[in-house]
Design an enzyme around this catalytic site. Structure first.
Site, short mmCIF file in Angstrom:
data_model
loop_
_atom_site.label_atom_id
_atom_site.label_comp_id
_atom_site.label_asym_id
_atom_site.label_seq_id
_atom_site.Cartn_x
_atom_site.Cartn_y
_atom_site.Cartn_z
N ASP A 33 6.39 -12.16 -28.38
CA ASP A 33 5.04 -11.82 -27.98
C ASP A 33 4.31 -12.97 -27.81
OD1 ASP A 33 2.57 -10.87 -27.35
OD2 ASP A 33 2.90 -9.33 -29.00
N SER B 69 -2.49 -3.81 -29.68
CA SER B 69 -3.10 -5.23 -28.91
C SER B 69 -4.54 -5.16 -29.56
CB SER B 69 -2.93 -5.09 -27.49
OG SER B 69 -3.33 -6.46 -26.87
N HIS C 67 4.92 -8.12 -26.17
CA HIS C 67 3.82 -7.30 -26.18
C HIS C 67 4.04 -5.77 -25.88
CE1 HIS C 67 -0.35 -7.62 -27.19
NE2 HIS C 67 -0.71 -7.19 -25.93
#
Length: 451
Positions: A403, A315, A432
């Site tokens: 995601d 991320s 995610h």
């Protein structure tokens, strides 16, 4: 003194309590635990790999069983549209013999179609999911231009930061130290007015071991978004590496949780928007340079083997992985997962961009509070797609299609700019997060390239 009747009553009470206790210990669960979910759902696109050519029609097939019996007659409500731009109104189809077919249509430009569906199951619960399908993703182009002085800007910023000594402060972490590894919380000065903290874990060298102290690859792991506490890990040390997980805001990791939460909210809320009016004042400037300096610190340790430097994270940590590998010439291997901060201006062009979803209008961290033109001028120096363009080291990247935090469109936009040797791992059903199998692929890739 207790009378005989009182003694008898007390004895009876004691005996009854003991009998009750014995029987309570003998109580067992009446019904066995199920070994699989009551409702089993699989969403299968008409192309097994979830990839389509422009103009091809896509159909999503949903297969559902309730207790092993095919769902029949149940209504499925769904929305289909470009990812993160779904319509307000729902359409519907009905399950027949355990299957429901959702016509998703096609796209005329490279990108992703998304389908958000849900239905009520026999146990009264709602089953729902988000599925995205790719249309010529290899042709997705970023909307962010490369400034002519991009490399010069960052070279000068890193050069200035390298003039500042680390002034490292070490604090022993007893709970993460044993006969094999030593862990310390390290506070580093990584710029004129920028500090970072990190948990540094190093394999111990026994004084009884003959010969010179062993040397190891070093691994830097930047953090995900936000300002939560970080924690030490012995995963990479067990793999024979020196490892440091960093925290980018200089939040004191030793504080009690309540005090830490109060501090981080006051100190860090809205950090992705701070200083965006100028490339020189944007919050991420010191963060990007600070991560590169953290690599310098690891390479200054006597345990470093002088050859191998790995950066990996997910991320925001995936974004900082690419940035660090692009900025610091010592990095040899780059392994980002679902990187954020990619294709940051895409929402201005009605396409899903990456976190923090600037200009989207539906996410509080993306509510840019300066004129869009001014923000765009700054963000081109911070968009990960431009760091991807200057990557020169082997890169392993993994991401999923479901995601809605770091859109697959934005990740593909960065991936398509990488000219260095690269390997991708795509799991269409993941959001995610990553499957363990994805990390195992990355681990094998890393081990195969270590010198």
């Amino acid at each position: 003194m207790m009378k005989p009747a009182g003694k008898l009553l007390g004895l009876l009470c004691f005996t009854c309590c003991n009998i009750a206790a014995v029987h309570a210990q003998q109580f067992q669960q009446e019904f066995g635990n199920p070994r699989k979910p009551f409702v089993e759902v699989v969403a299968m696109p008409s192309h097994a790999d979830s990839h389509y050519a422009l103009g091809q029609q896509a159909v999503l097939r949903i297969i559902a069983r309730e207790g092993g019996v095919p769902v029949d007659g149940t209504v499925v409500r769904y929305k289909v549209g470009p990812e993160m731009f779904l319509p307000d109104d729902c359409d519907s189809v009905v399950f027949h013999a355990g299957e429901a077919l959702i016509p998703m249509g096609t796209m005329t430009e490279p990108g992703f179609l998304a389908c958000q569906y849900e239905f009520r199951t026999a146990d009264g619960k709602t089953s729902k999911d988000l599925v995205k399908l790719a249309f010529d993703p290899e042709q997705i182009k970023t909307f962010t231009p490369m400034p002519r002085d991009f490399a010069q800007f960052w070279q000068e910023a890193l050069k200035e930061a390298r003039k500042v000594p680390f002034e490292a402060e070490y604090h022993d972490v007893k709970d993460a130290t044993n006969e094999q590894f030593e862990t310390q919380l390290v506070r580093l000065r990584v710029g004129r007015s920028k500090w970072m903290q990190g948990y540094l874990t190093r394999p111990k060298h026994s004084a009884l071991t003959a010969g010179q102290a062993p040397k190891y690859p070093v691994v830097l792991c930047p953090p995900g978004a936000g300002s939560q506490k970080i924690y030490p890990s012995d995963y990479f040390p067990k793999e024979g590496c020196v490892y440091m997980k960093i925290e980018i805001h200089d939040n004191d990791q030793r504080l009690a949780d309540d005090a830490y939460d109060a501090m981080r909210h006051e100190k860090c809320d809205g950090y992705t928007l701070r200083g965006m009016a100028s490339r020189d004042t944007y919050y991420y400037k010191d963060v990007y340079v600070g991560c590169a300096r953290a690599v310098d610190f690891l390479c200054s340790l006597p345990e470093w083997d002088g050859k191998n430097v790995i950066v990996t994270g997910g991320s925001q940590g995936g974004a900082l992985t690419i940035v660090t590998a692009a900025l610091n010439e010592k990095v040899t291997l780059c392994a980002p997962f679902y990187p954020a901060l990619c294709d940051l201006t895409a929402f201005l062009h009605r396409r899903a961009g990456g976190w923090p979803k600037f200009f989207s209008g539906f996410y509080k961290d993306g509510l840019v509070d300066i004129p869009a033109e001014q923000a765009v001028e700054t963000l081109q120096y911070y968009d990960v797609v431009n760091f991807a363009r200057i990557l020169r080291v082997p890169t392993f990247m993994s991401w999923g299609y479901s995601d809605d935090t770091c859109s697959p469109s934005s990740v593909w936009a960065a991936w398509n700019e990488i000219t260095a040797p690269k390997q991708k791992d795509i799991t269409p059903s993941s959001g995610h997060w990553r499957f363990p199998a994805s990390w195992e692929k990355c681990r094998a890739w890393l081990k195969g390239l270590l010198n």
